[in-house]
Scaffold this motif. Structure first.
Motif: not given
Length: 268
Positions: A41-48, A99-109
């Motif tokens: 939840r901490t990651r979600v709060v920061w991203l929001l 959120f795409t950058v925050g949770y994706s495992r493929r940084p370039v894509l």
């Protein structure tokens, strides 16, 4: 044709709008960095928080700049529902990118997809905000210049997301935020350069609200949210150290997983 003025109050509106864009970018970059090293939840709060700060900063930049926009001989007002919709679009699309950058495992894509999505969304916010204008006439756009403004928006969004993944320290963020502010303002004024107004005094001007009655109070409220939100985070110590989150050392970069070695000892 109506004569257009982009800085009716001199340097004040461009300068204030640029400052707001820089402040939103600074808070968003710092918040997104901490999101990348947080979990649950901490990651979600920061991203929001990063999404609302950057989205509100971009939106506020646009409409503060629009306070200096005028067309000779006519009064300009704004449709409230389209104006609010443009704000929601700005926050939503910036959130999608972060959120795409925050949770994706493929940084370039994720960087490419997030940058394209966010850039198109920022451009949509700009032109929705322009569509909210109510005046006795019709808006016309040069398509080539519009395309250039969209390209600048995509570039600016991709640069912001790249900075989220790669910027390390406070000084680097302080350097990146003004660059982002320049990019956002460049997108805005390029889009405005595409505009011409064909006056038609038979055109209905009902349903509009004057900017100082609606947009100015909303912009001030959003500006206070970003400013006091950044102030609250600035004085809140991080778990890792006693120094404040926003002005202390940046969160460490997320370590990239190493590829396994093949039998010859080389990376696959």
């Amino acid at each position: 044709m109506g004569e257009i003025h982009h800085a009716d109050h001199g340097w004040v509106t461009p300068a204030v709008s640029y400052f707001v864009a820089c402040l939103g970018a600074f808070v968003a970059l710092r918040s997104a960095r901490w999101a990348l090293v947080s979990q649950g939840r901490t990651r979600v709060v920061w991203l929001l928080f990063a999404s609302t700060s950057l989205g509100a900063g971009i939106w506020s930049m646009h409409f503060i700049a629009m306070l200096g926009f005028s067309v000779s001989g006519v009064e300009i007002s704004y449709q409230p529902w389209l104006t609010v919709l443009s704000l929601l679009v700005a926050v939503a699309v910036v959130g999608i990118g972060l959120f795409t950058v925050g949770y994706s495992r493929r940084p370039v894509l994720s960087l490419l997809v997030g940058g394209l999505t966010t850039g198109l969304g920022v451009a949509a916010m700009h032109y929705l905000g322009m569509a909210a204008m109510v005046l006795p006439g019709h808006l016309r756009y040069d398509h080539v210049t519009v395309g250039l403004s969209v390209a600048i928006a995509v570039f600016a969004a991709t640069a912001a997301l790249w900075a989220t993944l790669n910027i390390r320290g406070t000084l680097a963020v302080l350097a990146a935020a003004p660059v982002m502010g320049v990019a956002v303002c460049a997108m805005h004024y390029t889009g405005m350069a595409a505009l011409s107004v064909q006056l038609d005094f038979s055109h209905s001007t009902q349903g509009g609200v004057m900017a100082l009655q609606f947009i100015f109070p909303l912009g001030v409220g959003l500006g206070c949210y970003v400013f006091f939100g950044s102030l609250a985070f600035a004085v809140s110590p991080s778990r890792a150290s006693s120094q404040p989150l926003l002005v202390g050392p940046a969160a460490p970069l997320v370590p990239r997983p190493r590829r396994p070695l093949n039998q010859a000892g080389a990376r696959r």
